[in-house]
Design an enzyme around this catalytic site. Structure first.
Site, short mmCIF file in Angstrom:
data_model
loop_
_atom_site.label_atom_id
_atom_site.label_comp_id
_atom_site.label_asym_id
_atom_site.label_seq_id
_atom_site.Cartn_x
_atom_site.Cartn_y
_atom_site.Cartn_z
N PHE A 106 3.70 -55.97 72.23
CA PHE A 106 4.33 -55.64 71.01
C PHE A 106 5.82 -56.01 70.93
CE2 PHE A 106 4.85 -51.58 73.14
CZ PHE A 106 6.23 -51.51 72.34
N LYS A 107 6.29 -55.64 72.06
CA LYS A 107 7.81 -55.92 72.33
C LYS A 107 8.33 -57.23 72.06
CE LYS A 107 7.86 -51.69 75.06
NZ LYS A 107 8.36 -51.11 76.48
N ASP A 108 7.60 -58.15 71.93
CA ASP A 108 7.84 -59.51 71.65
C ASP A 108 8.85 -59.49 70.46
OD1 ASP A 108 6.93 -60.85 73.87
OD2 ASP A 108 5.10 -61.17 72.98
N ALA A 111 12.38 -58.09 70.56
CA ALA A 111 13.19 -58.78 71.60
C ALA A 111 13.54 -60.04 70.81
CB ALA A 111 12.21 -58.99 72.90
N THR A 139 8.60 -54.55 78.43
CA THR A 139 10.18 -54.74 77.98
C THR A 139 10.70 -55.88 78.59
OG1 THR A 139 10.54 -52.41 77.01
CG2 THR A 139 12.32 -53.90 77.54
#
Length: 433
Positions: A106-108, A111, A139
């Site tokens: 999900f951190k794509d 970021a 992350t």
């Protein structure tokens, strides 16, 4: 939108200042001075809208001083060549799949948006920056992929030695170029402390123009709200607003969802699903907030004993009672995580990663007491990122996307350092030009 420190409401900065500073000078986190009312925007959404269209609308509404409608569309399309997917899992339980980006987590989303904005601002102003970020797993790989070969940016990623999955480590240590991986002799909490200490060091910060891509950075946190809005739009025509269940470690993902609800997105509440690192669920249940050293679990990206974003939630709600009106806590053990992965594999022939399994079981427990609501549980990582855990639970390895297969065959490039600011400072002075 303007932003102030959680520790000093008089310290007000712009969006651009906030994303490059990362942490406020007083050690606090930036959060909105005033939240916008976007009820009309939410009313205009429909289930047929694609993610980039919704993201473009939100970018324009939140940052009109920087991005007009056309520029917002351009930023959204550049930042999000991938999209979330809402899938029906069982009964009134839905999964919001957030693992279709380059690092399969999900951190794509946050970021990639942060990288796109930073590159845009740095290019305009002809200057450079160093991204300094700590990771408990996902992350680091998301930041590495998002910032890889971005102009005028070096990235230094700190991760705890032996405490990330082999595939996560490959993803954040094999790119090279402007991506520098530091393997820290310690825990994630040590990595996070070192990053904070570096930001509080005025000389280091100014010498290298340090900023962060952790969820302490608003430029990463705010775009995470976009997929909550997308999911809401898909179920907009149902009787009751959905409940969102969020597998939680540093609590940035949950905070982003809470922001969207404050802006006017209809919701029936949030579930903060944690593993054994349950300081927030214990607090919500009536206990004191007692940070402690993190425990190592199967859902390692959530192994956080002192969540940074709790400070934002506390500033937002003001009291435990107010926070508990909106957020329900739930802690899931490793044994229960494995049982959930196994059960859904047998029942639905589907693979869940351990973090998603924590959220699914927490959702089921909530549903037993609140059967009327649809629950959207965030699926935060592809099961292929946790091959060993999934195999332990199901007896089978999940299929790997090509982008994960490629990472496994690459050579690790990392520097082993002690868990001290001096070690980090030495690396910066020797390696970053």
């Amino acid at each position: 939108m303007q932003f102030c420190s959680t520790r000093d409401i008089r310290h007000i900065v712009s969006y651009e200042e906030a994303i490059f500073r990362g942490l406020a000078p007083d050690g606090g986190l930036y959060h909105p001075v005033k939240h916008p009312d976007l009820q009309e925007l939410f009313a205009s959404l429909n289930p047929g809208m694609d993610f980039t269209a919704i993201a473009g609308k939100l970018i324009t509404a939140l940052f009109p001083d920087y991005f007009d409608k056309d520029k917002a569309k351009e930023i959204a399309e550049k930042a999000f060549p991938f999209s979330p997917e809402l899938v029906h899992l069982d009964n009134k339980l839905y999964l919001l799949e957030l693992f279709h980006g380059p690092s399969c987590a999900f951190k794509d989303f946050g970021a990639s948006f942060l990288a796109t904005c930073m590159e845009e601002f740095l290019k305009q102003e002809h200057r450079k920056a160093v991204i300094l970020t700590a990771t408990s797993g996902d992350t680091g790989s998301a930041v590495a992929q998002a910032f890889y070969k971005k102009e005028n940016i070096d990235v230094v990623i700190l991760y705890p030695s032996g405490r990330v999955s082999p595939l996560q480590e490959k993803q954040l240590t094999t790119l090279g170029a402007n991506i520098h991986a530091l393997e820290v002799k310690g825990s994630f909490d040590d990595c996070q402390r070192m990053v904070k200490e570096a930001f509080m060091d005025t000389e280091l910060r100014s010498t290298f123009n340090l900023t962060s891509a952790n969820s302490i950075n608003l430029g990463r946190l705010i775009p995470q709200s976009f997929y909550y809005v997308y999911a809401y739009a898909q179920l907009k025509d149902t009787d009751k607003a959905p409940v969102f269940c969020v597998p939680s470690g540093n609590f940035g993902n949950l905070t982003a969802g809470v922001y969207a609800s404050i802006w006017g997105m209809p919701t029936s509440g949030f579930i903060a699903a944690t593993n054994a690192n349950d300081v927030v669920p214990q607090y919500l249940a009536g206990g004191e907030y007692k940070p402690r050293p993190s425990l190592h679990t199967l859902s390692n990206a959530m192994d956080v004993g002192n969540p940074s974003n709790f400070e934002r939630l506390k500033a937002l709600f003001g009291s435990r009672e107010k926070m508990a009106e909106h957020i329900t806590g739930c802690s899931i053990s490793d044994k229960e995580t494995l049982e959930t992965i196994s059960r859904y594999h047998k029942k639905k022939q589907t693979f869940l990663d351990p973090h998603t399994a924590v959220g699914v079981l927490a959702s089921e427990r909530y549903m037993q007491k609140n059967p009327a609501h649809n629950i959207i549980s965030l699926s935060t990582a592809h099961p292929g990122k946790f091959l060993e855990v999934v195999k332990q639970a199901t007896g089978e390895f999940p299929p790997l996307p090509d982008r994960l297969k490629e990472a496994l065959n690459k050579q690790k490039q990392a520097t082993l350092i002690d868990n001290s600011l001096d070690s980090l400072s030495d690396f910066l002075r020797k390696k970053i030009k």
